[in-house]
Scaffold this active site. Structure first.
Site, PDB file in Angstrom:
ATOM      1  N   ASP A 199      -2.271 -13.161  -0.607  1.00 48.60           N
ATOM      2  CA  ASP A 199      -3.069 -12.108  -1.230  1.00 48.60           C
ATOM      3  C   ASP A 199      -3.410 -11.047  -0.177  1.00 48.60           C
ATOM      4  OD1 ASP A 199      -4.572 -10.519  -2.841  1.00 48.60           O
ATOM      5  OD2 ASP A 199      -6.196 -11.949  -3.171  1.00 48.60           O
ATOM      6  N   ARG A 247       0.784  -1.244   0.000  1.00 48.99           N
ATOM      7  CA  ARG A 247       0.000   0.000   0.000  1.00 48.99           C
ATOM      8  C   ARG A 247       0.811   1.287   0.000  1.00 48.99           C
ATOM      9  NH1 ARG A 247      -4.187  -2.549  -1.978  1.00 48.99           N
ATOM     10  NH2 ARG A 247      -5.494  -3.664  -0.501  1.00 48.99           N
TER      11      ARG A 247
END
Lengths: 440, 334
Positions: free
Chosen positions: A308, A65
């Protein structure tokens, strides 16, 4: 400094090794392992009786992120979560803000992940395949590769135009760069938020048909077959996708794929009353799919397991189902869930489990990881797992900044206890003090 | 947990029967000018994120008869348009000390989300394509008045079932009360996987309404054409319109219902909409009484805590209201 990992079950799929023995790390390198090792001048001892000693785990699919979405995760918090999850090498996805489409951002990620505050794991960046991941113009893949990307992907914004994808593959063949592909025909999934099936019909939610995934799996496999581009398909979810990948491999296409724990743990029914923690793409499917995924894992069609890891802030998740983002925070639950759902149920042997969590992803993405062989990794990467440790996953006790875990409250059997990347980068609170001794 | 009315799917048969008999009782009292219970201490928020005329007016009327105060919000004027999340809007209303919420929203499941954070009763006035429970209750009351029973009736729901919350709520309700439910429509407008919905699928109108005691026509939204789900409105009308001719296939005493607003000439013709079979106006009127029943049902539940429950100022501790009796018959007489 000589460190002894004593009396563990050494599982190294890179050498098909499954023995009980000891492993020695000296000056940040694995120097020796086996039933008999040189026990002289040992400085510290970790008693690994009853535990597995494995190559450091490798996660091919993590969202860190940063830059741009630090409210969800940072490189520091994400790498700490990785270490706590037993991973010593992770691949980070390019869908940051801005996306990872230029070499300067690759430098930024490599610098930041090597900083002392970070978790101490190796971060291998995956670059964007097209500029701004808009699917219109290829990025400068050669410059990105020189900067250090290990694969290219447009992640959640998959290239729809087949000619564009073919070109991308041609470039990647020339650069010897794998493409990681999320497979979704977006024209079939507009406004859709879960599997198209009985549950979506009941809840009045628009569904994603399995064909949306399978069409793109098939297209990408065909393009890979004809261009000979190495293709890694991310998070498969349908039995049809597994079958197509099996066929593509049979035909000789250089194709591999991964699965994320949510897809072998839950079905569409887990969405229950619009629970956004179970919103993922591709979506949770049905029991038939899980049965076939078991088969695919077992026969090697499904090469590896990825977390994931897709952290999202609470305020982004506590919204109506259709507005919620896809994915879950998974780095710290992956080992526990994999052992609970696959290993302890006999779907995968311990050695195969570690192959899918370490050796195989390293091999696919050509990372210097996934093995205990001395000298084959830049520094010692070793994980110690207690396969019998029963614990309750508590999302409030994680290193990840985000708490969006559907595994919260689940009792898991199996936990990463120690992670070494050069030196010890994580020791679990459940690893009892009696097991660690320093020789004065 | 306070009592909510979020959908028919979660209701037991007894709950549904209780709501319908409450509504029937209220209807009688209103028509005869008799007293109905007063919930004059309750303030209910009318939270319509999606445009609505009839449902909103109907809830307003219901609240008015029960002497409740209403506080109005609409999507345009609320802070949602300033970027506030739904959760924060709901929490704000909770601490504005609203006692309950009537809510409509374009997203399926949004009223369940609101109920999770609100702390008082929430009534679903339509959430996306999921449920519209008070519409179904009004329809059931209407059928019951005309037919005397719901058990063993054949109810055909005709049209865009896939995108219809009315279809889902009605299917649950009529099946739970023992009717045979049929979904009738083109393949593109019927869920591809209807296994968890309580009804049989028919793609042919004649087969679907043959022997039907009740036909619920659904509104066809013209945007379905833009989505490519229909080739043309006229083709749809020629295949699925409930009209003078096609009504002959149904039971002679068949009722024609429609949740409104009507597209005359598309899903129904004037004969079906206004003729002897039609009970559309009764549906509208009964909507008020079932909404009275619903408000009464959630607000007089014993499980209802004072709102907001976390209020910590000791002196302001709300007294537990005297337990209201569970039927309207317990209302004080004037």
């Amino acid at each position: 400094m000589r460190t002894l990992l004593k009396n563990g079950r050494i599982l190294d799929p890179s050498q098909d090794l499954d023995i009980v023995g000891h492993l020695i790390i000296e000056d940040s390198q694995v120097v020796e392992f086996g039933e008999e090792v040189d026990l002289s001048e040992i400085d510290e001892v970790y008693d690994c009786t009853g535990m597995w000693i494995t190559p450091g785990l490798v996660d091919p699919h993590v969202h860190l992120r940063e830059p741009g979405q630090q409210h969800k995760e940072t490189i520091v918090s994400g790498t700490q979560a990785a270490a706590a999850g037993g991973f010593s090498t992770i691949c980070c996805m390019p869908n940051t803000d801005p996306p990872l489409d230029n070499p300067a951002l690759v430098d930024f990620i490599l610098d930041k992940s090597a900083s002392p505050e970070a978790g101490g794991v190796f971060v291998a960046p995956v670059g964007a395949l097209t500029v701004n991941m808009a699917g219109e113009r290829l990025t400068d893949l050669s410059a990105l590769k020189r900067a250090g990307i290990i694969a290219a992907s447009d992640e959640g914004f998959p290239i729809q135009n087949s000619a564009m994808m073919q070109q991308a593959m041609e470039f990647c063949v020339q650069l010897d760069l794998p493409i990681m592909a999320h497979c979704e025909d977006l024209s079939l999934t507009e406004d859709a938020s879960m599997n198209e099936g009985a549950v979506s019909a009941m809840l009045g939610l628009k569904g994603m048909p399995r064909s949306a995934e399978e069409i793109m799996v098939m297209r990408n496999c065909l393009l890979s077959l004809h261009t000979n581009c190495q293709l890694h398909i991310m998070r498969v979810s349908t039995w049809g996708a597994v079958e197509m990948i099996r066929q593509a491999k049979y035909l000789g296409a250089p194709v591999t794929c991964e699965i994320c724990p949510m897809h072998f743990t839950f079905t569409e029914e887990a969405v229950g009353e619009f629970d956004t923690l179970f919103k993922i793409t591709p979506p949770l499917r049905t029991q038939l799919d899980i049965d076939m995924i078991y088969q695919g894992l077992n026969d090697g069609t499904i090469d590896c397991i990825s977390s994931d890891h897709s952290p999202h802030a609470s305020h982004e998740v506590e919204v109506p189902f259709e507005e919620a983002p896809f994915g879950h925070s998974g780095l710290e639950s992956t080992v526990g869930v994999t052992l609970t759902m696959l290993t302890h149920r006999g779907v995968l042997s311990p050695l195969e489990t570690i192959r899918k969590l370490s050796t195989k992803p390293a091999e696919i993405l050509r990372l210097e990881a996934g093995t205990l062989r001395p000298g084959e990794t830049p520094v010692a990467q070793v994980t110690v797992i207690d396969p019998e440790c029963e614990w309750v996953f508590d999302r409030h006790k994680t290193f990840s900044k985000s708490k969006n875990s559907p595994f919260h409250g689940m009792t898991l059997k199996g936990k990463a206890m120690l992670t070494f990347c050069g030196s010890e980068i994580y020791r679990d609170a459940l690893f009892s003090d009696d097991r660690y001794t320093i020789n004065e | 947990m306070p009592r909510n009315l979020l959908g028919i799917r979660h209701l037991a048969q007894d709950d549904i029967n209780e709501l319908i008999s409450l509504a029937a009782d209220f209807k009688l009292r209103i028509i005869e000018g008799k007293a109905v219970p007063e919930l004059s201490k309750e303030v209910v928020g009318m939270l319509f994120f999606e445009n609505s005329t009839r449902t909103r007016v109907s809830f307003e009327q219901a609240a008015h008869y029960l002497r409740m105060k209403t506080a109005n919000f609409s999507a345009g004027s609320s802070s949602m348009s300033k970027g506030e999340t739904l959760k924060d809007t709901i929490l704000t209303l909770r601490y504005e000390r609203l006692n309950g919420l009537v809510m409509r929203h374009r997203m399926s499941g949004s009223t369940a989300l609101a109920a999770r954070y609100f702390g008082g009763p929430v009534l679903n006035a339509g959430d996306g394509q999921h449920e519209h429970p008070t519409q179904a209750l009004g329809d059931a009351l209407t059928v019951l008045e005309r037919k005397g029973q719901i058990k063993d009736l054949t109810v055909a729901i005709v049209g865009d079932v896939e995108h219809s919350r009315v279809a889902r709520s009605n299917a649950w309700l009529f099946s739970k009360l023992g009717a045979e439910v049929r979904f009738v429509g083109p393949r593109t407008l019927i869920p591809a996987h209807p296994q968890l919905l309580p009804g049989e699928v028919y793609h042919d109108l004649r087969n679907g309404i043959e022997g039907a005691d009740v036909i619920i026509c659904l509104r066809l939204q013209k945007e379905r054409m833009a989505q490519g789900l229909l080739s043309s409105i006229s083709e749809y009308a020629s295949m699925y319109q409930v009209n003078r001719e096609t009504l002959r296939w149904a039971n002679r005493e068949c009722l024609v219902m429609h949740p409104g607003p009507l597209n005359r000439g598309i899903e129904v013709d004037d004969v079906a909409a206004d003729g002897d079979h039609s009970v559309i106006t009764t549906q509208i009127e009964n909507g008020i009484f079932v909404r009275m029943a619903s408000l009464y049902w959630v607000f007089t539940s014993e499980a209802k805590p004072s709102s907001p429950p976390e209020l910590k100022v000791k002196t302001a501790k709300a007294k537990t209201p005297a337990k209201a009796k569970r039927t309207a018959a317990g209302a004080k007489k004037k």
